[in-house]
Design a protein around this motif. Sequence first.
Motif, mmCIF file in Angstrom:
data_model
loop_
_atom_site.group_PDB
_atom_site.id
_atom_site.type_symbol
_atom_site.label_atom_id
_atom_site.label_comp_id
_atom_site.label_asym_id
_atom_site.label_seq_id
_atom_site.Cartn_x
_atom_site.Cartn_y
_atom_site.Cartn_z
ATOM 1 N N MET A 1 0.994 -0.716 0.161
ATOM 2 C CA MET A 1 -0.285 0.133 0.020
ATOM 3 C C MET A 1 1.013 1.386 0.389
ATOM 4 S SD MET A 1 -3.177 0.863 2.662
ATOM 5 C CE MET A 1 -4.680 0.040 2.333
ATOM 6 N N THR A 2 0.607 2.346 -0.859
ATOM 7 C CA THR A 2 1.254 3.626 -1.523
ATOM 8 C C THR A 2 0.985 4.303 -0.111
ATOM 9 O OG1 THR A 2 0.085 5.084 -1.844
ATOM 10 C CG2 THR A 2 1.483 3.062 -3.635
ATOM 11 N N VAL A 3 2.066 5.500 0.323
ATOM 12 C CA VAL A 3 1.696 6.410 1.443
ATOM 13 C C VAL A 3 0.192 6.965 0.772
ATOM 14 C CG1 VAL A 3 2.163 8.443 2.535
ATOM 15 C CG2 VAL A 3 3.791 6.671 1.764
ATOM 16 N N ILE A 4 -0.248 7.495 -0.529
ATOM 17 C CA ILE A 4 -1.272 7.743 -0.494
ATOM 18 C C ILE A 4 -2.358 6.871 -0.466
ATOM 19 C CG2 ILE A 4 -2.512 8.494 -2.470
ATOM 20 C CD1 ILE A 4 -0.422 10.507 -3.469
ATOM 21 N N GLU A 5 -2.663 5.951 -0.344
ATOM 22 C CA GLU A 5 -3.433 4.946 -0.431
ATOM 23 C C GLU A 5 -3.802 4.905 1.515
ATOM 24 O OE1 GLU A 5 -2.471 2.197 -4.827
ATOM 25 O OE2 GLU A 5 -1.351 1.798 -2.595
ATOM 26 N N ASN A 6 -2.514 4.552 1.873
ATOM 27 C CA ASN A 6 -2.977 4.247 3.016
ATOM 28 C C ASN A 6 -3.064 5.913 4.002
ATOM 29 O OD1 ASN A 6 -2.149 3.079 5.879
ATOM 30 N ND2 ASN A 6 0.440 3.757 6.170
ATOM 31 N N ALA A 7 -3.021 7.227 3.740
ATOM 32 C CA ALA A 7 -3.229 8.333 4.572
ATOM 33 C C ALA A 7 -4.962 8.410 3.896
ATOM 34 C CB ALA A 7 -2.770 9.103 3.229
ATOM 35 N N VAL A 8 -5.128 7.571 3.180
ATOM 36 C CA VAL A 8 -6.677 7.734 2.015
ATOM 37 C C VAL A 8 -7.607 7.832 2.947
ATOM 38 C CG1 VAL A 8 -8.196 7.527 0.120
ATOM 39 C CG2 VAL A 8 -6.144 9.151 -0.217
ATOM 40 N N SER A 9 -7.523 5.459 3.132
ATOM 41 C CA SER A 9 -7.472 4.346 4.181
ATOM 42 C C SER A 9 -7.701 5.784 5.257
ATOM 43 C CB SER A 9 -7.307 4.008 3.807
ATOM 44 O OG SER A 9 -7.491 2.467 4.757
ATOM 45 N N LYS A 10 -6.715 5.474 5.758
ATOM 46 C CA LYS A 10 -7.175 6.166 7.626
ATOM 47 C C LYS A 10 -7.971 7.522 7.480
ATOM 48 C CE LYS A 10 -3.056 4.359 8.865
ATOM 49 N NZ LYS A 10 -2.005 4.584 9.777
ATOM 50 N N MET A 11 -8.530 8.346 6.628
ATOM 51 C CA MET A 11 -9.044 9.719 5.788
ATOM 52 C C MET A 11 -10.460 8.934 6.496
ATOM 53 S SD MET A 11 -7.894 12.824 4.251
ATOM 54 C CE MET A 11 -9.253 14.234 3.857
ATOM 55 N N GLN A 12 -10.718 8.012 5.396
ATOM 56 C CA GLN A 12 -12.158 7.896 5.529
ATOM 57 C C GLN A 12 -12.920 7.354 6.000
ATOM 58 O OE1 GLN A 12 -11.169 4.809 2.264
ATOM 59 N NE2 GLN A 12 -11.736 6.521 0.467
ATOM 60 N N LYS A 13 -12.253 7.311 7.975
ATOM 61 C CA LYS A 13 -12.876 6.514 8.707
ATOM 62 C C LYS A 13 -12.769 7.036 9.310
ATOM 63 C CE LYS A 13 -9.916 2.143 8.003
ATOM 64 N NZ LYS A 13 -8.650 1.072 8.658
ATOM 65 N N LEU A 14 -12.014 8.616 9.113
ATOM 66 C CA LEU A 14 -12.320 9.807 10.136
ATOM 67 C C LEU A 14 -14.157 10.608 9.868
ATOM 68 C CD1 LEU A 14 -8.872 11.391 9.720
ATOM 69 C CD2 LEU A 14 -9.472 10.163 11.829
ATOM 70 N N PRO A 15 -14.258 11.189 10.515
ATOM 71 C CA PRO A 15 -15.882 12.543 10.216
ATOM 72 C C PRO A 15 -15.579 13.029 9.415
ATOM 73 C CG PRO A 15 -15.079 12.005 13.002
ATOM 74 C CD PRO A 15 -14.231 11.420 12.257
ATOM 75 N N THR A 16 -16.498 13.397 9.142
ATOM 76 C CA THR A 16 -16.494 14.669 7.626
ATOM 77 C C THR A 16 -15.886 15.927 8.425
ATOM 78 O OG1 THR A 16 -18.451 14.332 7.395
ATOM 79 C CG2 THR A 16 -17.138 15.805 5.837
ATOM 80 N N GLU A 17 -15.204 16.524 9.567
ATOM 81 C CA GLU A 17 -15.002 17.512 10.205
ATOM 82 C C GLU A 17 -13.441 17.194 10.476
ATOM 83 O OE1 GLU A 17 -14.454 21.342 11.609
ATOM 84 O OE2 GLU A 17 -16.504 20.691 10.664
ATOM 85 N N GLU A 18 -13.454 15.804 10.965
ATOM 86 C CA GLU A 18 -11.705 15.948 10.796
ATOM 87 C C GLU A 18 -11.190 15.866 9.762
ATOM 88 O OE1 GLU A 18 -13.708 14.719 13.451
ATOM 89 O OE2 GLU A 18 -13.134 15.569 14.570
ATOM 90 N N GLN A 19 -12.226 15.515 8.475
ATOM 91 C CA GLN A 19 -11.566 15.282 6.778
ATOM 92 C C GLN A 19 -10.941 16.684 6.269
ATOM 93 O OE1 GLN A 19 -14.467 13.108 4.760
ATOM 94 N NE2 GLN A 19 -14.043 10.944 6.013
#
Length: 91
Positions: A1-19
């Motif tokens: 998994m690339t850095v971007i894929e990893n970041a997107v995966s973790k970001m998708q788990k966050l609530p909208t405000e934190e995103q």
Amino acid sequence: MTVIENAVSKMQKLPTEEQQQVLRFIEFIAFELADRQVNQESENLKEGQQKSDFWKGLQKFRLTIQNEGVGFTNEDFADLRDRSVGREIIL
């Protein structure tokens, strides 16, 4: 998994405000890097050389406006024009 894929995966788990907060942080970092690049390029210019940094300056301005949350509407520009016929001319 690339850095971007990893970041997107973790970001998708966050609530909208934190995103949105993460996105603002990424934009801030990009802004800082662009600012450093503009400053470095300015230092690298020799005397007598001319270079247009208008586009970079405009991009920097737009990013600053966006980060500050400034918005413009038609009402902001509604009464800017002087509608008078001008001065009186005496012949």
